[in-house]
Write an enzyme that holds these catalytic residues in place. Sequence first.
Site, PDB file in Angstrom:
ATOM      1  N   HIS A   1       6.461 -11.925   5.865  1.00  0.00           N
ATOM      2  CA  HIS A   1       6.240 -11.630   4.448  1.00  0.00           C
ATOM      3  C   HIS A   1       7.561 -11.259   3.809  1.00  0.00           C
ATOM      4  O   HIS A   1       8.471 -10.754   4.465  1.00  0.00           O
ATOM      5  CB  HIS A   1       5.221 -10.501   4.290  1.00  0.00           C
ATOM      6  CG  HIS A   1       5.498  -9.314   5.141  1.00  0.00           C
ATOM      7  ND1 HIS A   1       5.204  -9.276   6.491  1.00  0.00           N
ATOM      8  CD2 HIS A   1       6.101  -8.140   4.856  1.00  0.00           C
ATOM      9  CE1 HIS A   1       5.577  -8.124   6.996  1.00  0.00           C
ATOM     10  NE2 HIS A   1       6.142  -7.412   6.030  1.00  0.00           N
TER      11      HIS A   1
ATOM     12  N   HIS B   1       9.233  -8.863   1.042  1.00  0.00           N
ATOM     13  CA  HIS B   1       9.087  -7.722   0.140  1.00  0.00           C
ATOM     14  C   HIS B   1       9.835  -8.055  -1.157  1.00  0.00           C
ATOM     15  O   HIS B   1      11.003  -8.478  -1.119  1.00  0.00           O
ATOM     16  CB  HIS B   1       9.729  -6.465   0.742  1.00  0.00           C
ATOM     17  CG  HIS B   1       9.093  -5.982   2.009  1.00  0.00           C
ATOM     18  ND1 HIS B   1       8.250  -4.886   2.063  1.00  0.00           N
ATOM     19  CD2 HIS B   1       9.194  -6.426   3.296  1.00  0.00           C
ATOM     20  CE1 HIS B   1       7.869  -4.674   3.306  1.00  0.00           C
ATOM     21  NE2 HIS B   1       8.426  -5.603   4.088  1.00  0.00           N
TER      22      HIS B   1
ATOM     23  N   ILE C   1       0.824  -1.213   0.000  1.00  0.00           N
ATOM     24  CA  ILE C   1       0.000   0.000   0.000  1.00  0.00           C
ATOM     25  C   ILE C   1       0.861   1.268   0.000  1.00  0.00           C
ATOM     26  O   ILE C   1       0.386   2.343  -0.380  1.00  0.00           O
ATOM     27  CB  ILE C   1      -0.953  -0.028   1.223  1.00  0.00           C
ATOM     28  CG1 ILE C   1      -2.160   0.852   1.003  1.00  0.00           C
ATOM     29  CG2 ILE C   1      -0.231   0.354   2.504  1.00  0.00           C
ATOM     30  CD1 ILE C   1      -3.261   0.648   2.051  1.00  0.00           C
TER      31      ILE C   1
ATOM     32  N   ASN D   1      11.831  -8.013   6.792  1.00  0.00           N
ATOM     33  CA  ASN D   1      12.061  -7.238   8.010  1.00  0.00           C
ATOM     34  C   ASN D   1      11.673  -8.113   9.201  1.00  0.00           C
ATOM     35  O   ASN D   1      10.527  -8.575   9.295  1.00  0.00           O
ATOM     36  CB  ASN D   1      11.235  -5.957   7.993  1.00  0.00           C
ATOM     37  CG  ASN D   1      11.705  -4.995   6.916  1.00  0.00           C
ATOM     38  OD1 ASN D   1      12.900  -4.896   6.642  1.00  0.00           O
ATOM     39  ND2 ASN D   1      10.778  -4.289   6.295  1.00  0.00           N
TER      40      ASN D   1
END
Length: 112
Positions: free
Chosen positions: A98, A100, A30, A85
């Site tokens: 997750h 990236h 987002i 992260n």
Amino acid sequence: MKTLFEKIVDGEIPAKIIYQDDICAAINDINPQAPVHVLLFPKKPIERLSKAEQSDADTLAHLMLTVPNVAKICGLDNGFRVVINNGKDAGETVPHMHIHILGGTTLGWPPC
Ligand code: AMP
């Protein structure tokens, strides 16, 4: 309680799912940090990489092997970067592991 990404997969929070299979899904970030910025995550949450267990090995392998497929879908033929992260110092904000996937331009290095 469901994580943000579980709610997205379940359609409770709107997001364009750009790839999914039985094990994982990918959405556009987002708040993109590059022209292409995708988040790839397992549908069954792992809180963060450092919480992964041996029983998560197949899921983690599947995620890594899916990265190039998602990058290809996104047209990242000239390269891409993957980032995970893990924890506060890394800036983790969503406690559902997750990956990236960033690209679409020449990315700087080092990243900070
Ligand atoms: P991290 O900071 O590594 O935990 O990454 C979480 C990422 O989720 C950030 O890059 C956010 O911009 C992204 N994010 C947060 N909410 C949403 C959302 N509703 N849809 C897509 N991406 C989101």
